[in-house]
Design an enzyme around this catalytic site. Sequence first.
Site, short mmCIF file in Angstrom:
data_model
loop_
_atom_site.label_atom_id
_atom_site.label_comp_id
_atom_site.label_asym_id
_atom_site.label_seq_id
_atom_site.Cartn_x
_atom_site.Cartn_y
_atom_site.Cartn_z
N ILE A 211 0.97 -1.22 0.08
CA ILE A 211 -0.07 -0.06 0.10
C ILE A 211 0.76 1.43 -0.13
CG2 ILE A 211 -1.79 1.01 1.35
CD1 ILE A 211 -3.08 -1.47 2.34
N ASP A 230 11.52 3.69 4.43
CA ASP A 230 11.35 2.27 4.69
C ASP A 230 12.55 1.88 5.54
OD1 ASP A 230 10.56 -0.75 4.70
OD2 ASP A 230 8.94 0.14 3.23
N ASP A 253 14.09 3.28 10.23
CA ASP A 253 13.29 2.60 11.00
C ASP A 253 12.33 3.61 12.02
OD1 ASP A 253 12.08 0.85 13.06
OD2 ASP A 253 13.63 -0.44 13.29
N ALA A 281 3.59 2.66 7.49
CA ALA A 281 4.58 1.44 8.01
C ALA A 281 3.61 0.67 9.01
CB ALA A 281 5.78 1.98 8.54
N GLY A 282 3.51 -0.48 8.89
CA GLY A 282 2.82 -1.31 9.90
C GLY A 282 3.12 -2.84 9.82
N LEU A 288 -3.30 -15.88 19.21
CA LEU A 288 -4.11 -15.80 20.15
C LEU A 288 -3.70 -15.14 21.66
CD1 LEU A 288 -6.21 -19.33 19.68
CD2 LEU A 288 -6.67 -17.09 18.92
N ASN A 291 -1.92 -16.59 24.30
CA ASN A 291 -0.66 -17.13 23.75
C ASN A 291 0.47 -16.02 23.35
OD1 ASN A 291 -1.15 -19.58 24.22
ND2 ASN A 291 -2.11 -19.99 22.24
N TYR A 345 -2.43 -5.90 16.99
CA TYR A 345 -2.83 -5.60 16.13
C TYR A 345 -4.11 -4.29 16.02
CZ TYR A 345 -3.39 -4.32 11.07
OH TYR A 345 -3.17 -3.87 9.72
N LYS A 349 -4.34 -0.34 16.15
CA LYS A 349 -4.96 0.43 15.02
C LYS A 349 -6.15 1.18 15.68
CE LYS A 349 -2.42 -0.84 11.41
NZ LYS A 349 -1.75 0.07 10.71
P1 NAD Z 1 3.28 -4.57 3.73
O1 NAD Z 1 3.93 -5.40 4.92
O2 NAD Z 1 3.25 -5.04 2.28
O3 NAD Z 1 4.07 -3.12 3.80
C1 NAD Z 1 4.33 -2.58 4.81
C2 NAD Z 1 5.82 -1.73 4.92
O4 NAD Z 1 6.01 -1.05 6.08
C3 NAD Z 1 7.14 -2.70 4.48
O5 NAD Z 1 7.76 -2.21 3.14
C4 NAD Z 1 7.81 -2.73 5.51
O6 NAD Z 1 9.10 -2.75 5.39
C5 NAD Z 1 7.55 -1.34 6.29
N1 NAD Z 1 7.82 -1.36 7.48
C6 NAD Z 1 7.58 -2.32 8.61
N2 NAD Z 1 8.09 -1.80 9.68
C7 NAD Z 1 8.75 -0.70 9.62
C8 NAD Z 1 9.61 0.00 10.33
N3 NAD Z 1 9.79 -0.27 11.76
N4 NAD Z 1 10.00 1.10 9.89
C9 NAD Z 1 9.85 1.38 8.62
N5 NAD Z 1 9.19 0.80 7.61
C10 NAD Z 1 8.73 -0.34 8.35
O7 NAD Z 1 1.79 -4.06 4.39
P2 NAD Z 1 0.64 -3.59 3.48
O8 NAD Z 1 -0.37 -4.52 3.28
O9 NAD Z 1 1.05 -2.43 2.41
O10 NAD Z 1 0.13 -2.63 4.65
C11 NAD Z 1 0.16 -1.05 4.89
C12 NAD Z 1 -0.47 -0.58 5.85
O11 NAD Z 1 -1.67 -0.95 5.73
C13 NAD Z 1 0.03 -1.12 7.42
O12 NAD Z 1 -0.27 0.08 8.35
C14 NAD Z 1 -1.06 -2.08 7.61
O13 NAD Z 1 -1.34 -2.56 8.74
C15 NAD Z 1 -2.31 -1.46 6.76
N6 NAD Z 1 -3.48 -2.43 6.49
C16 NAD Z 1 -3.17 -3.20 5.50
C17 NAD Z 1 -4.45 -4.16 5.07
C18 NAD Z 1 -4.46 -5.23 4.08
O14 NAD Z 1 -5.35 -5.91 3.67
N7 NAD Z 1 -3.21 -5.47 3.21
C19 NAD Z 1 -5.64 -3.98 5.82
C20 NAD Z 1 -5.53 -3.08 6.77
C21 NAD Z 1 -4.67 -2.00 7.15
#
Ligand code: NAD
Length: 439
Positions: A211, A230, A253, A281-282, A288, A291, A345, A349
């Site tokens: 995203i 990133d 980071d 970034a996420g 569970l 755990n 998570y 969020k």
């Molecule tokens: P993804 O894992 O494909 O990409 C996440 C990016 O964040 C990666 O490039 C990763 O290297 C970077 N990242 C992780 N930790 C980092 C850090 N400490 N510092 C800098 N960069 C860091 O995930 P995505 O699916 O593209 O998700 C993007 C966002 O959308 C996230 O916040 C995720 O929680 C949220 N989201 C995604 C979905 C989905 O369906 N894919 C749904 C709801 C929310």
Amino acid sequence: MTDLFTTIVRSPVARKVGVPQPTRLRRYEPGMPLCDGPVLVAGHGRFADGVASWLGGAGVRAVSAPTEAGDKVGAVVLDLSTAIDPAELDQLRLLGAPAVKALKRNGRVVVIGTDPATLTDVAQVTTQRALEGAVRSIGKELRGGATANLVLAQEDAQDGVRSAVEFFLSGRSAYVDGQVVRVDASTTGDADALRPLAGKVAVVTGAARGIGAEIARVLSRDGATVVAVDVPAAGDALAAVANDVKGTALQLDVTADDAGRRIVEHARSRHGGLDVVVHNAGITRDKLFVNMDDDRWRSVMDVNLRSVLRMNEAVLGEGGLSDGGRIVCVASIAGIAGNRGQTNYGASKAGVIGLVEALSRQVADRGITVNAVAPGFIETEMTARIPFATREIGRRMNSLQQGGHPKDVAETIAWLAQPGTGAVTGQVVRVCGQSLLGA
Ligand code: NAD
């Protein structure tokens, strides 16, 4: 990214035997008309005349009633903002039902009401609050890629209504369905329709893939200079995205103590300022609750929530985000509905949503808006890792009966980043095709 299920059901064999086809959504491309066909504007509220007039100015034909039998409309905008008694809700049915019947594929229903939070009269609040239930239900009945959304306006919120109605009519909101957006009376200037972010410097975290990479592309397409952030381990992919959008890469980071300061310094020294910050970034580390270990809990909280709080302090400090700037966070429907195996998570969020609500009030006097998008099921590497059966259910359980694309999330963020969206703050817009989760 097209998923395996969609590939199979769209195959010639599946079509031949009559398997129902998920509708191809009409997604925004620069230069495409706002709507596919005329827009029926009805209702006697404060905004209908204004909407019809700016639609005309934008080259869209506004009509006040369904024309001859069989004539289809691209959208219907119903203004019930002055309804003060539940009896007036009949207008929604009388005006709306024939119009919805005449709606084209990928059509739009946009209802305009008055924000009940700004009203005191009990009957009036009741009436306006009722619109939400009606619009969300219409969204669940529509088919063929059509959506229904509600704009709740304060008095004199002409600019805000225009921005929100335009967004909901356009292909930018292809995967936004059953949503309520509140607009205040902030006034905004005109922006270039094709490049609304021209001259703006935007930082996107987590931009190496998924995203985040798409957010970088869409913001750049809309005219922004993008700083793609990133972790160093994603350096090559990050450089590729930064080159693609003709921006710069910052390996960082987001959990580092000095992350916010480094973002501000980079944006200032390389691009002369900072106007938009997208906290994307996420990570997920599912387990569970019973755990859940320390590492999973802390890492998710650190990346998804605590880093955002910390970076905002630096970003909002002296020499950071410009007045009139935009902060957009990426939350999740897991933060609204909760999700099995995702206490860490979901908490992070939901925390982001709280942050947006509180911070938006603190920075309002600087014209800065703070909002979140909450994606539902989006086709990315993150969701590709979900076990098959769970993934299929997640993907189909929404009114549009398909997963969203990273571009859908990016388009909503780009809209919230626009100068013209100053009337929208402290809110969460779900990009989830009206997911049944948390609906
Ligand atoms: P993804 O894992 O494909 O990409 C996440 C990016 O964040 C990666 O490039 C990763 O290297 C970077 N990242 C992780 N930790 C980092 C850090 N400490 N510092 C800098 N960069 C860091 O995930 P995505 O699916 O593209 O998700 C993007 C966002 O959308 C996230 O916040 C995720 O929680 C949220 N989201 C995604 C979905 C989905 O369906 N894919 C749904 C709801 C929310």
